[in-house]
Design a protein around this motif. Sequence first.
Motif, PDB file in Angstrom:
ATOM      1  N   LEU A 102       0.830  -1.205   0.000  1.00 32.10           N
ATOM      2  CA  LEU A 102       0.000   0.000   0.000  1.00 32.10           C
ATOM      3  C   LEU A 102       0.865   1.255   0.000  1.00 32.10           C
ATOM      4  O   LEU A 102       1.826   1.371   0.765  1.00 32.10           O
ATOM      5  CB  LEU A 102      -0.913   0.014   1.224  1.00 32.10           C
ATOM      6  CG  LEU A 102      -2.075  -0.972   1.222  1.00 32.10           C
ATOM      7  CD1 LEU A 102      -2.700  -1.056   2.606  1.00 32.10           C
ATOM      8  CD2 LEU A 102      -3.125  -0.589   0.174  1.00 32.10           C
ATOM      9  N   LYS A 103       0.479   2.196  -0.839  1.00 37.45           N
ATOM     10  CA  LYS A 103       1.134   3.496  -0.884  1.00 37.45           C
ATOM     11  C   LYS A 103       0.269   4.522  -0.150  1.00 37.45           C
ATOM     12  O   LYS A 103      -0.921   4.306   0.089  1.00 37.45           O
ATOM     13  CB  LYS A 103       1.354   3.928  -2.335  1.00 37.45           C
ATOM     14  CG  LYS A 103       2.203   2.960  -3.145  1.00 37.45           C
ATOM     15  CD  LYS A 103       2.306   3.417  -4.592  1.00 37.45           C
ATOM     16  CE  LYS A 103       3.132   2.432  -5.408  1.00 37.45           C
ATOM     17  NZ  LYS A 103       3.221   2.838  -6.833  1.00 37.45           N
ATOM     18  N   ASP A 104       0.873   5.643   0.185  1.00 41.00           N
ATOM     19  CA  ASP A 104       0.099   6.713   0.798  1.00 41.00           C
ATOM     20  C   ASP A 104      -1.087   7.095  -0.083  1.00 41.00           C
ATOM     21  O   ASP A 104      -2.173   7.426   0.419  1.00 41.00           O
ATOM     22  CB  ASP A 104       0.971   7.947   1.031  1.00 41.00           C
ATOM     23  CG  ASP A 104       1.966   7.755   2.165  1.00 41.00           C
ATOM     24  OD1 ASP A 104       1.866   6.726   2.880  1.00 41.00           O
ATOM     25  OD2 ASP A 104       2.836   8.620   2.336  1.00 41.00           O
ATOM     26  N   SER A 105      -0.892   7.041  -1.387  1.00 46.48           N
ATOM     27  CA  SER A 105      -1.956   7.417  -2.323  1.00 46.48           C
ATOM     28  C   SER A 105      -3.157   6.479  -2.220  1.00 46.48           C
ATOM     29  O   SER A 105      -4.296   6.894  -2.455  1.00 46.48           O
ATOM     30  CB  SER A 105      -1.427   7.432  -3.750  1.00 46.48           C
ATOM     31  OG  SER A 105      -0.902   6.170  -4.118  1.00 46.48           O
ATOM     32  N   ASP A 106      -2.931   5.198  -1.866  1.00 41.86           N
ATOM     33  CA  ASP A 106      -4.044   4.269  -1.676  1.00 41.86           C
ATOM     34  C   ASP A 106      -4.913   4.708  -0.501  1.00 41.86           C
ATOM     35  O   ASP A 106      -6.145   4.758  -0.605  1.00 41.86           O
ATOM     36  CB  ASP A 106      -3.520   2.847  -1.429  1.00 41.86           C
ATOM     37  CG  ASP A 106      -2.866   2.231  -2.642  1.00 41.86           C
ATOM     38  OD1 ASP A 106      -3.482   2.249  -3.719  1.00 41.86           O
ATOM     39  OD2 ASP A 106      -1.737   1.721  -2.521  1.00 41.86           O
ATOM     40  N   PHE A 138      -9.342  -8.250   9.129  1.00 44.10           N
ATOM     41  CA  PHE A 138      -9.166  -9.064   7.930  1.00 44.10           C
ATOM     42  C   PHE A 138      -7.857  -8.676   7.262  1.00 44.10           C
ATOM     43  O   PHE A 138      -7.548  -7.482   7.131  1.00 44.10           O
ATOM     44  CB  PHE A 138     -10.320  -8.862   6.941  1.00 44.10           C
ATOM     45  CG  PHE A 138     -11.677  -9.240   7.468  1.00 44.10           C
ATOM     46  CD1 PHE A 138     -11.893 -10.499   7.999  1.00 44.10           C
ATOM     47  CD2 PHE A 138     -12.724  -8.338   7.458  1.00 44.10           C
ATOM     48  CE1 PHE A 138     -13.140 -10.862   8.499  1.00 44.10           C
ATOM     49  CE2 PHE A 138     -13.965  -8.678   7.949  1.00 44.10           C
ATOM     50  CZ  PHE A 138     -14.182  -9.949   8.480  1.00 44.10           C
ATOM     51  N   SER A 139      -7.108  -9.662   6.836  1.00 45.25           N
ATOM     52  CA  SER A 139      -5.870  -9.381   6.114  1.00 45.25           C
ATOM     53  C   SER A 139      -6.163  -8.643   4.815  1.00 45.25           C
ATOM     54  O   SER A 139      -7.214  -8.846   4.195  1.00 45.25           O
ATOM     55  CB  SER A 139      -5.137 -10.688   5.801  1.00 45.25           C
ATOM     56  OG  SER A 139      -4.776 -11.373   6.980  1.00 45.25           O
ATOM     57  N   PHE A 140      -5.238  -7.784   4.414  1.00 44.24           N
ATOM     58  CA  PHE A 140      -5.261  -7.083   3.125  1.00 44.24           C
ATOM     59  C   PHE A 140      -6.351  -6.014   3.037  1.00 44.24           C
ATOM     60  O   PHE A 140      -6.668  -5.542   1.947  1.00 44.24           O
ATOM     61  CB  PHE A 140      -5.409  -8.064   1.947  1.00 44.24           C
ATOM     62  CG  PHE A 140      -4.543  -9.284   2.057  1.00 44.24           C
ATOM     63  CD1 PHE A 140      -3.187  -9.169   2.370  1.00 44.24           C
ATOM     64  CD2 PHE A 140      -5.065 -10.549   1.898  1.00 44.24           C
ATOM     65  CE1 PHE A 140      -2.380 -10.286   2.489  1.00 44.24           C
ATOM     66  CE2 PHE A 140      -4.269 -11.680   2.021  1.00 44.24           C
ATOM     67  CZ  PHE A 140      -2.921 -11.551   2.315  1.00 44.24           C
ATOM     68  N   HIS A 141      -6.929  -5.619   4.161  1.00 43.84           N
ATOM     69  CA  HIS A 141      -8.009  -4.623   4.167  1.00 43.84           C
ATOM     70  C   HIS A 141      -7.592  -3.314   4.833  1.00 43.84           C
ATOM     71  O   HIS A 141      -8.441  -2.503   5.179  1.00 43.84           O
ATOM     72  CB  HIS A 141      -9.239  -5.167   4.894  1.00 43.84           C
ATOM     73  CG  HIS A 141     -10.041  -6.161   4.132  1.00 43.84           C
ATOM     74  ND1 HIS A 141      -9.599  -7.436   3.875  1.00 43.84           N
ATOM     75  CD2 HIS A 141     -11.280  -6.067   3.564  1.00 43.84           C
ATOM     76  CE1 HIS A 141     -10.523  -8.094   3.206  1.00 43.84           C
ATOM     77  NE2 HIS A 141     -11.547  -7.294   2.999  1.00 43.84           N
ATOM     78  N   ALA A 142      -6.307  -3.059   5.012  1.00 48.45           N
ATOM     79  CA  ALA A 142      -5.879  -1.942   5.856  1.00 48.45           C
ATOM     80  C   ALA A 142      -6.405  -0.597   5.384  1.00 48.45           C
ATOM     81  O   ALA A 142      -6.942   0.186   6.181  1.00 48.45           O
ATOM     82  CB  ALA A 142      -4.350  -1.906   5.935  1.00 48.45           C
ATOM     83  N   SER A 143      -6.261  -0.275   4.103  1.00 47.49           N
ATOM     84  CA  SER A 143      -6.663   1.055   3.641  1.00 47.49           C
ATOM     85  C   SER A 143      -8.179   1.204   3.619  1.00 47.49           C
ATOM     86  O   SER A 143      -8.718   2.264   3.953  1.00 47.49           O
ATOM     87  CB  SER A 143      -6.074   1.347   2.260  1.00 47.49           C
ATOM     88  OG  SER A 143      -6.501   0.403   1.295  1.00 47.49           O
ATOM     89  N   THR A 144      -8.882   0.148   3.239  1.00 46.73           N
ATOM     90  CA  THR A 144     -10.344   0.210   3.245  1.00 46.73           C
ATOM     91  C   THR A 144     -10.875   0.306   4.663  1.00 46.73           C
ATOM     92  O   THR A 144     -11.765   1.119   4.957  1.00 46.73           O
ATOM     93  CB  THR A 144     -10.938  -1.025   2.539  1.00 46.73           C
ATOM     94  OG1 THR A 144     -10.474  -1.080   1.187  1.00 46.73           O
ATOM     95  CG2 THR A 144     -12.463  -0.965   2.534  1.00 46.73           C
TER      96      THR A 144
END
Length: 231
Positions: A83-87, A130-136
């Motif tokens: 994940l980038k800051d832009s995400d 949940f894994s892979f959900h950090a930005s959401t």
Amino acid sequence: MKNYLIIGASGGIGQAIASQLLDKSHAVYATFCSNSMSLEHSNLTTGHFDVLNSDGFSFDLPEVIDGLIYCPGTINLKRYNSLKDSDFLHEFQVNVMGFNKAMKLALSALKKSEGSSVVGFSSVCAQNGFSFHASTAASKSALEGLFVSLAKEFSPKIRFNIIAPSIINTSLSAHLLNSDSKKDRIAANHPIPRVGTVIDVSSLACHLISDDASWITGQVFAVDGGKSKLL
């Protein structure tokens, strides 16, 4: 007849909400971004509105709005290290600041209703790991916090409630449901083993903005086949 404003009504959930409200003879003001509305009705007013770039609606709002439903959302599943800051910024702009923009444009008309209601959409991932959900999860958690704060600030005049679904079969989640094996695997992760439908969500949204829910505010409602509590 009441006046309802739906932001992002060309998607599956927004269009289902619009259709149900029109069936009840309400006036619906509906915005779309990339795809125009396929619904046609004498009580339906539609216009383009980009939550990221538009400064206002392309139609005139009525003097009084009885309900606002904010439907735009994101699903961005990536490993945290990818994940980038832009995400994070993009999801926050769509999920939080986009709602904030629509809310401020509609606030004056919502205040003129005898009892208006606002409904937004979070995600089961906001309050569950949940894994892979950090930005959401980050942006949806922020939206939940914003709704609870506004529910307190504007009570009893305007009610604010959030619906937090698990995966719903819409164009937004199409890339996650593009094979039978994926659908079966996701369905099996829910105590009620199926993928959610737009009606599962739209029927609750229509209830929450109605007078039948006049004593409900500041709440987050899970529509997730039991996933958030029973697994």
